[in-house]
Design an enzyme around this catalytic site. Structure first.
Site, PDB file in Angstrom:
ATOM      1  N   ASN A  13     -12.761   7.786  -3.859  1.00 57.10           N
ATOM      2  CA  ASN A  13     -12.643   8.400  -5.179  1.00 57.10           C
ATOM      3  C   ASN A  13     -14.031   8.678  -5.756  1.00 57.10           C
ATOM      4  O   ASN A  13     -14.720   7.762  -6.204  1.00 57.10           O
ATOM      5  CB  ASN A  13     -11.849   7.461  -6.093  1.00 57.10           C
ATOM      6  CG  ASN A  13     -11.537   8.062  -7.442  1.00 57.10           C
ATOM      7  OD1 ASN A  13     -12.299   8.856  -7.979  1.00 57.10           O
ATOM      8  ND2 ASN A  13     -10.416   7.656  -7.998  1.00 57.10           N
ATOM      9  N   LYS A  16     -14.660   7.475  -9.440  1.00 54.55           N
ATOM     10  CA  LYS A  16     -15.045   6.067  -9.591  1.00 54.55           C
ATOM     11  C   LYS A  16     -16.532   5.891  -9.307  1.00 54.55           C
ATOM     12  O   LYS A  16     -17.220   5.170 -10.019  1.00 54.55           O
ATOM     13  CB  LYS A  16     -14.245   5.169  -8.637  1.00 54.55           C
ATOM     14  CG  LYS A  16     -12.884   4.815  -9.102  1.00 54.55           C
ATOM     15  CD  LYS A  16     -12.255   3.797  -8.159  1.00 54.55           C
ATOM     16  CE  LYS A  16     -10.839   3.490  -8.544  1.00 54.55           C
ATOM     17  NZ  LYS A  16     -10.244   2.455  -7.710  1.00 54.55           N
ATOM     18  N   GLU A  40      -5.715  -0.287   2.575  1.00 54.20           N
ATOM     19  CA  GLU A  40      -5.383  -1.094   1.397  1.00 54.20           C
ATOM     20  C   GLU A  40      -4.167  -1.945   1.713  1.00 54.20           C
ATOM     21  O   GLU A  40      -3.087  -1.416   1.959  1.00 54.20           O
ATOM     22  CB  GLU A  40      -5.121  -0.196   0.187  1.00 54.20           C
ATOM     23  CG  GLU A  40      -4.957  -0.985  -1.085  1.00 54.20           C
ATOM     24  CD  GLU A  40      -5.067  -0.112  -2.326  1.00 54.20           C
ATOM     25  OE1 GLU A  40      -4.182  -0.243  -3.185  1.00 54.20           O
ATOM     26  OE2 GLU A  40      -6.016   0.668  -2.436  1.00 54.20           O
ATOM     27  N   ASP A  69     -11.307  -1.963  -7.226  1.00 54.66           N
ATOM     28  CA  ASP A  69      -9.882  -1.709  -7.262  1.00 54.66           C
ATOM     29  C   ASP A  69      -9.447  -1.959  -8.690  1.00 54.66           C
ATOM     30  O   ASP A  69      -9.933  -2.893  -9.336  1.00 54.66           O
ATOM     31  CB  ASP A  69      -9.119  -2.616  -6.289  1.00 54.66           C
ATOM     32  CG  ASP A  69      -7.795  -1.983  -5.891  1.00 54.66           C
ATOM     33  OD1 ASP A  69      -7.826  -0.991  -5.142  1.00 54.66           O
ATOM     34  OD2 ASP A  69      -6.750  -2.452  -6.352  1.00 54.66           O
ATOM     35  N   GLY A 142      -7.042  10.407 -13.603  1.00 47.24           N
ATOM     36  CA  GLY A 142      -6.171   9.246 -13.534  1.00 47.24           C
ATOM     37  C   GLY A 142      -5.334   9.093 -14.791  1.00 47.24           C
ATOM     38  O   GLY A 142      -4.838  10.065 -15.363  1.00 47.24           O
ATOM     39  N   TYR A 143      -5.227   7.854 -15.227  1.00 44.68           N
ATOM     40  CA  TYR A 143      -4.411   7.532 -16.393  1.00 44.68           C
ATOM     41  C   TYR A 143      -5.167   7.682 -17.715  1.00 44.68           C
ATOM     42  O   TYR A 143      -4.617   7.417 -18.776  1.00 44.68           O
ATOM     43  CB  TYR A 143      -3.869   6.097 -16.277  1.00 44.68           C
ATOM     44  CG  TYR A 143      -2.909   5.907 -15.124  1.00 44.68           C
ATOM     45  CD1 TYR A 143      -1.645   6.483 -15.148  1.00 44.68           C
ATOM     46  CD2 TYR A 143      -3.255   5.138 -14.016  1.00 44.68           C
ATOM     47  CE1 TYR A 143      -0.751   6.308 -14.100  1.00 44.68           C
ATOM     48  CE2 TYR A 143      -2.365   4.950 -12.962  1.00 44.68           C
ATOM     49  CZ  TYR A 143      -1.119   5.542 -13.009  1.00 44.68           C
ATOM     50  OH  TYR A 143      -0.243   5.374 -11.978  1.00 44.68           O
ATOM     51  N   ASP A 144      -6.415   8.118 -17.663  1.00 45.74           N
ATOM     52  CA  ASP A 144      -7.211   8.247 -18.891  1.00 45.74           C
ATOM     53  C   ASP A 144      -6.544   9.068 -19.993  1.00 45.74           C
ATOM     54  O   ASP A 144      -6.638   8.706 -21.165  1.00 45.74           O
ATOM     55  CB  ASP A 144      -8.597   8.819 -18.590  1.00 45.74           C
ATOM     56  CG  ASP A 144      -9.506   7.838 -17.864  1.00 45.74           C
ATOM     57  OD1 ASP A 144      -9.072   6.699 -17.587  1.00 45.74           O
ATOM     58  OD2 ASP A 144     -10.660   8.208 -17.578  1.00 45.74           O
ATOM     59  N   HIS A 167     -12.866  -1.199 -18.676  1.00 47.34           N
ATOM     60  CA  HIS A 167     -12.624  -2.321 -17.771  1.00 47.34           C
ATOM     61  C   HIS A 167     -13.617  -2.275 -16.610  1.00 47.34           C
ATOM     62  O   HIS A 167     -14.129  -3.309 -16.188  1.00 47.34           O
ATOM     63  CB  HIS A 167     -11.183  -2.270 -17.265  1.00 47.34           C
ATOM     64  CG  HIS A 167     -10.804  -0.967 -16.629  1.00 47.34           C
ATOM     65  ND1 HIS A 167     -10.872   0.245 -17.297  1.00 47.34           N
ATOM     66  CD2 HIS A 167     -10.360  -0.670 -15.381  1.00 47.34           C
ATOM     67  CE1 HIS A 167     -10.498   1.216 -16.486  1.00 47.34           C
ATOM     68  NE2 HIS A 167     -10.179   0.692 -15.320  1.00 47.34           N
ATOM     69  N   ARG A 168     -13.917  -1.084 -16.139  1.00 53.81           N
ATOM     70  CA  ARG A 168     -14.884  -0.904 -15.042  1.00 53.81           C
ATOM     71  C   ARG A 168     -16.281  -1.318 -15.504  1.00 53.81           C
ATOM     72  O   ARG A 168     -17.011  -1.999 -14.787  1.00 53.81           O
ATOM     73  CB  ARG A 168     -14.855   0.551 -14.574  1.00 53.81           C
ATOM     74  CG  ARG A 168     -15.638   0.803 -13.318  1.00 53.81           C
ATOM     75  CD  ARG A 168     -15.331   2.185 -12.739  1.00 53.81           C
ATOM     76  NE  ARG A 168     -13.954   2.220 -12.260  1.00 53.81           N
ATOM     77  CZ  ARG A 168     -13.015   3.049 -12.730  1.00 53.81           C
ATOM     78  NH1 ARG A 168     -13.295   3.941 -13.645  1.00 53.81           N
ATOM     79  NH2 ARG A 168     -11.792   2.992 -12.251  1.00 53.81           N
TER      80      ARG A 168
END
Length: 182
Positions: A13, A16, A40, A69, A142-144, A167-168
């Protein structure tokens, strides 16, 4: 002591990686990028998944690596999609998540940074509480576009200081504090 530029961020990704690169540079760390599809394992534990991926990444490149992750955990869905967030996003997307929710929209993002070299394997976890919006807002990945920050009326996709609170960010900060002292 290791050279700071020897650290490799391994992921499939690029989003990321771009976020991690910006965040880590604020702590004085430079990283290289290796785009790899890593196996994974199926697990309910982000930590187990991340540590296994880090070990596999190290075996492939033979340099100190970090992998990340993460997962979106929605209270009313019993923590779903959690460690299966990537698969769920690919299959039902944000619209699917929005269609699953009714009243309780409380959620959290969790990130695990896993480090591995030839002698050390360690993980760093952080979370960010929020809730799921009723509609997608903003342009993000993503979910942003559906994750609303607690006490802020904006989604991650709309929030320009995401990399300072995510969180990252929190997990990478914990990693950086440790890595720079080792």
């Amino acid at each position: 002591m290791q050279q700071l530029s020897d650290l490799v961020f391994v992921s499939s990704n690029t989003h990321k990686y771009q976020e991690a690169k910006k965040i880590l540079s604020s702590f004085g760390l430079e990283i290289q990028f290796l785009k790899l599809e890593l196996e994974e394992i199926q697990s309910n534990s982000l930590k187990k998944i991340a540590l296994k991926k880090a070990k596999n990444a190290f075996l492939k490149c033979q340099k100190p690596v970090i992998v990340e992750d993460d997962g979106l955990f929605i209270d009313s869905l019993g923590g779903f999609p959690g460690p299966y967030s990537s698969y769920v996003f690919k299959t039902i997307g944000n619209d699917g998540i929005l269609n699953l929710l009714t009243r309780n929209r409380k959620a959290k993002f969790v990130s695990v940074i896993a480090y591995c070299d030839n002698t050390i394997q360690k993980s760093f976890e952080a979370k960010l509480d929020g809730k799921i919006s009723t509609v997608q807002k903003g342009k993000g990945w993503g979910y942003d576009p559906i994750f609303l920050l607690e006490n802020v009326k904006k989604t991650f996709a709309e929030y320009d200081k995401k990399n300072n609170i995510s969180h990252r960010f929190k997990a990478l900060k914990k990693f950086s504090n440790w890595y720079l002292r080792m």
